[in-house]
Structure formats: structure tokens, C-alpha cells
Enzyme design. Structure first.
Site, PDB file in Angstrom:
ATOM      1  N   SER A   1      -6.425  71.827  37.561  1.00 29.65           N
ATOM      2  CA  SER A   1      -7.639  71.106  38.173  1.00 29.65           C
ATOM      3  C   SER A   1      -8.252  70.316  37.354  1.00 29.65           C
ATOM      4  O   SER A   1      -8.345  70.584  36.116  1.00 29.65           O
ATOM      5  CB  SER A   1      -8.887  72.064  38.895  1.00 29.65           C
ATOM      6  OG  SER A   1      -9.667  71.337  39.057  1.00 29.65           O
TER       7      SER A   1
ATOM      8  N   TYR B   1     -13.884  79.527  39.403  1.00 27.74           N
ATOM      9  CA  TYR B   1     -12.841  78.632  39.634  1.00 27.74           C
ATOM     10  C   TYR B   1     -12.333  77.949  38.625  1.00 27.74           C
ATOM     11  O   TYR B   1     -11.197  77.858  38.087  1.00 27.74           O
ATOM     12  CB  TYR B   1     -12.961  78.068  40.973  1.00 27.74           C
ATOM     13  CG  TYR B   1     -12.256  77.036  41.281  1.00 27.74           C
ATOM     14  CD1 TYR B   1     -10.950  77.526  41.721  1.00 27.74           C
ATOM     15  CD2 TYR B   1     -12.205  75.678  41.105  1.00 27.74           C
ATOM     16  CE1 TYR B   1      -9.984  76.368  42.049  1.00 27.74           C
ATOM     17  CE2 TYR B   1     -11.131  74.620  41.405  1.00 27.74           C
ATOM     18  CZ  TYR B   1     -10.123  75.241  41.962  1.00 27.74           C
ATOM     19  OH  TYR B   1      -9.077  74.081  42.253  1.00 27.74           O
TER      20      TYR B   1
HETATM   21  N1  LIG Z   1      -8.023  69.691  46.721  1.00 32.74           N
HETATM   22  C1  LIG Z   1      -8.418  69.462  45.915  1.00 32.74           C
HETATM   23  O1  LIG Z   1      -9.373  68.893  45.555  1.00 32.74           O
HETATM   24  C2  LIG Z   1      -7.998  70.085  44.683  1.00 32.74           C
HETATM   25  C3  LIG Z   1      -8.264  69.765  43.216  1.00 32.74           C
HETATM   26  C4  LIG Z   1      -7.740  70.569  42.123  1.00 32.74           C
HETATM   27  C5  LIG Z   1      -6.730  71.427  42.423  1.00 32.74           C
HETATM   28  N2  LIG Z   1      -6.712  71.770  43.499  1.00 32.74           N
HETATM   29  C6  LIG Z   1      -5.740  73.020  43.749  1.00 32.74           C
HETATM   30  O2  LIG Z   1      -4.690  72.533  44.517  1.00 32.74           O
HETATM   31  C7  LIG Z   1      -3.954  73.633  45.057  1.00 32.74           C
HETATM   32  C8  LIG Z   1      -3.674  73.493  46.451  1.00 32.74           C
HETATM   33  O3  LIG Z   1      -4.741  73.521  47.332  1.00 32.74           O
HETATM   34  P1  LIG Z   1      -5.374  72.606  48.428  1.00 32.74           P
HETATM   35  O4  LIG Z   1      -6.520  71.491  47.792  1.00 32.74           O
HETATM   36  O5  LIG Z   1      -3.755  71.813  48.923  1.00 32.74           O
HETATM   37  O6  LIG Z   1      -6.026  73.436  49.325  1.00 32.74           O
HETATM   38  P2  LIG Z   1      -5.581  73.751  50.952  1.00 32.74           P
HETATM   39  O7  LIG Z   1      -5.079  72.696  51.727  1.00 32.74           O
HETATM   40  O8  LIG Z   1      -6.827  74.975  51.188  1.00 32.74           O
HETATM   41  O9  LIG Z   1      -4.282  74.802  50.600  1.00 32.74           O
HETATM   42  C9  LIG Z   1      -4.193  75.838  49.847  1.00 32.74           C
HETATM   43  C10 LIG Z   1      -2.862  76.615  50.210  1.00 32.74           C
HETATM   44  O10 LIG Z   1      -2.943  78.066  49.391  1.00 32.74           O
HETATM   45  C11 LIG Z   1      -2.575  78.864  50.644  1.00 32.74           C
HETATM   46  N3  LIG Z   1      -3.256  80.214  50.336  1.00 32.74           N
HETATM   47  C12 LIG Z   1      -4.286  80.398  50.099  1.00 32.74           C
HETATM   48  N4  LIG Z   1      -4.529  81.976  50.066  1.00 32.74           N
HETATM   49  C13 LIG Z   1      -3.154  82.579  49.939  1.00 32.74           C
HETATM   50  C14 LIG Z   1      -2.744  83.931  49.883  1.00 32.74           C
HETATM   51  N5  LIG Z   1      -3.596  84.755  49.937  1.00 32.74           N
HETATM   52  N6  LIG Z   1      -1.454  84.063  49.977  1.00 32.74           N
HETATM   53  C15 LIG Z   1      -0.534  82.914  50.102  1.00 32.74           C
HETATM   54  N7  LIG Z   1      -0.992  81.644  50.394  1.00 32.74           N
HETATM   55  C16 LIG Z   1      -2.420  81.523  50.279  1.00 32.74           C
HETATM   56  C17 LIG Z   1      -3.054  78.546  51.868  1.00 32.74           C
HETATM   57  O11 LIG Z   1      -2.159  78.957  52.950  1.00 32.74           O
HETATM   58  P3  LIG Z   1      -2.722  80.025  54.126  1.00 32.74           P
HETATM   59  O12 LIG Z   1      -4.071  79.845  54.444  1.00 32.74           O
HETATM   60  O13 LIG Z   1      -1.678  79.747  55.123  1.00 32.74           O
HETATM   61  O14 LIG Z   1      -2.365  81.210  53.593  1.00 32.74           O
HETATM   62  C18 LIG Z   1      -2.646  76.845  51.667  1.00 32.74           C
HETATM   63  O15 LIG Z   1      -1.436  76.910  52.112  1.00 32.74           O
HETATM   64  C19 LIG Z   1      -5.059  74.860  44.842  1.00 32.74           C
HETATM   65  O16 LIG Z   1      -4.441  75.569  43.538  1.00 32.74           O
HETATM   66  C20 LIG Z   1      -6.094  74.524  44.408  1.00 32.74           C
HETATM   67  O17 LIG Z   1      -7.156  75.081  43.450  1.00 32.74           O
HETATM   68  C21 LIG Z   1      -7.066  71.239  44.816  1.00 32.74           C
END
Ligand SMILES: NC(=O)c1ccc[n+]([C@@H]2O[C@H](COP(=O)([O-])OP(=O)(O)OC[C@H]3O[C@@H](n4cnc5c(N)ncnc54)[C@H](OP(=O)(O)O)[C@@H]3O)[C@@H](O)[C@H]2O)c1
Length: 264
Positions: free
Chosen positions: A147, A160
């Protein structure tokens, strides 16, 4: 190392957290380039509909694994599954993760501990399990999602952002260790991306976050391109890259103050 999309045709990619947001778009991006997939998350219905979408659009094989990665033994189960199906993993996308927003002193420890395990231990463990096969075959890609918060102390996302600093440093160091091996490790450090992230983290988007937000398909495409080029690290988006660069010039306390200001 092959640097083009053709390198992915017929390969097998495992994407964690593919039921929404970036993970679903990584799966789409890899399928578009011809990779067969294993998609992992807890919400099976979402994974099934992604499976149908990708099979229809690209004719690729998609294996659904509904799994809570916080459960003990979950990473071992994914390796055993790939071995049982004789489908070695060529591309590992460590994407599953979540953040928790709020003062550190007020965050619930059970949730925070689960976050640290999912954001740090699980990706390191999966890399530990799948890397030896890649090294043996002298081919493979590990894409770890860090991130922009990894680059500075980020109040209200203190643990985080520290977890993401771990992933960034781990991946860049691993990338160096892997030079000449045929295997690549890449860290992608997105800024704000329109996904379910903020909702899960418990934060209402700030004005800055609404303005700076990127769409998830673009971030996934940029990250996969960088991975194929063998880049150790990238920050998608000009604004994000400029902010990381300018941050280096600030004293760390000022950097923390700025990060705090953008988060409230
Ligand atoms: N969006 C942003 O602004 C941003 C910025 C920087 C980095 N990131 C990073 O990007 C990555 C993806 O996040 P996102 O933004 O796409 O958020 P998101 O839409 O909330 O997706 C998160 C994913 O992780 C899965 N997950 C959560 N807990 C889990 C568990 N215990 N076991 C298996 N799967 C699990 C969720 O699926 P289920 O709930 O179905 O399990 C979902 O598919 C993360 O590592 C996040 O830290 C995001």
C-alpha cells in the site's frame, strides 16, 4: 524471463481475496492474458459468479476455493490442493487483506490480530510454500499487494500501514535475492482504490480519498504489467508516485502529520 502477456498463456495463477475489489480484477486481468486460475476467499457465491464470468469471457479454467485464510493450516491446504490437482502455481498473487481505521488504543485486538495475520503472515507463508516449485521450474511470479501507506507512518492506520511496510520491504528484498533465478517478486503499493476496503476498515471516505481514488481494473492492469517486466516494486498512478517521492524529502514526523491530515 519472458516479459510479455504471452508468458501467462496456459500458466496457473492463484489469487487470494478474489471475491471483490483488486483480487477480482487481478483474476480478470490474468484470465484475459490466458492464465488458468485458482481463486480464494470466504464468499463462495462471489467466487462462483467470477468463475462463470471468466470461463464465458476467456474460456479459462477457474478453480474456486472458499477458504478463510485466517484458519490454521489454510496456506498448507492451498499447496496440497495444487499438488493433488497436479497444477503447479506459476503466479501467486497475495492480495487478500484488510485494514482497520481508528486510534490504535481503541481497535479491537482480536480483529487487529486477524488483520496482522492475514496481511503479513499469510502472504509470507504462501510465498514460502509456493516459491520452491517456481525455483525448481526456473519460472514464476509472486505479486504482493502492499500500500502507499507502507511508505510513511500513517496515524489511524498505524498497525495496518506498518504491516504493509513489512510486505513492501519483504518483497523488495526477496526480489533482489531472486535475481537470475527466473522467478520474479513484485510489490504493488496502491493509493486509494475504489473497492470494499474503506467499508471493511470502518472509514468514511475523506475528500482527499474521493479525489485521489483510482479504479481497481486499472490498478490491476498496471500491476500485472510491472510484474511481467520483473519490477521489484511499483506505485500505480502519477499522483501516488509523486506523493511517495515527495514524502522522502520530509522529516518523518512531518510525514506522519501529513498522513494524519489526509485521513480525517
Ligand atoms: N482499496 C484500497 O484503497 C487499497 C489500497 C492499498 C492497498 N490495498 C490492499 O489491496 C488488497 C485488496 O483489498 P481491496 O481494496 O480489494 O479490498 P476488498 O474489496 O475488501 O477485498 C478484500 C479481499 O480479501 C478477502 N479476504 C478478507 N479476509 C479474508 C480471509 N480471512 N480469508 C480469505 N480472504 C479474505 C475478501 O474476501 P472475503 O470477504 O470473501 O473473504 C476480499 O476478496 C488488500 O491487501 C488491501 O490491503 C487496498
Amino acid at each position: 524471463m519472458t516479459r510479455t502477456s504471452a508468458a501467462l498463456a496456459g500458466r496457473h495463477a492463484l489469487v487470494t481475496g478474489a471475491s471483490s475489489g483488486l483480487g477480482a480484477d487481478f483474476a480478470r486481468e490474468l484470465a484475459r492474458r490466458g492464465a488458468a486460475l485458482t481463486v480464494v476467499a470466504r464468499r463462495e457465491d462471489r467466487l462462483r459468479s467470477l468463475q462463470r464470468e471468466l470461463a464465458d469471457a476467456h474460456g479459462v479454467e477457474v478453480e474456486v476455493v472458499a477458504l478463510d485464510l485466517n484458519q490454521a493450516g489454510a496456506p498448507d491446504r492451498l499447496l496440497a490442493d495444487a499438488q493433488a490437482r497436479r497444477r503447479p502455481v506459476d503466479v501467486l498473487v497475495n492480495n487478500a487483506g484488510f485494514g482497520l481505521y481508528g486510534p490504535f488504543s481503541e481497535l479491537d485486538w482480536v480483529r487487529e490480530r486477524a488483520m496482522l495475520e492475514l496481511d503479513v503472515i499469510v502472504p509470507v507463508h504462501l510465498t514460502k510454500l509456493f516459491l520452491p516449485g517456481m525455483l525448481e521450474r526456473r519460472r514464476g511470479w509472486v505479486l504482493n499487494v502492499a500500500s502507499i501507506g507502507a511508505y510513511q507512518p500513517s496515524p489511524l492506520y498505524a498497525s495496518y500501514s506498518a504491516a504493509k511496510s513489512f510486505i513492501l520491504n519483504f518483497t523488495e528484498a526477496l526480489s533482489y535475492e531472486l535475481r537470475g533465478s527466473g522467478v520474479v517478486a513484485t510489490a504493488v503499493s496502491p493509493g486509494v482504490v475504489a473497492t470494499e476496503f474503506l467499508q471493511v476498515a470502518g472509514q468514511r471516505p475523506t475528500r482527499y480519498q474521493r479525489l485521489a481514488r483510482m479504479d481497481s481494473p486499472s490498478v490491476a492492469r498496471i500491476a500485472v504489467d510491472a510484474m511481467l517486466k520483473g519490477r521489484p516494486s511499483l506505485v500505480p498512478g502519477r499522483l501516488n508516485a509523486a506523493s511517495v517521492w515527495s514524502n522522502r524529502l520530509l522529516p518523518r514526523r512531518a510525514s506522519a502529520a501529513l498522513a494524519h491530515r489526509l485521513m480525517v
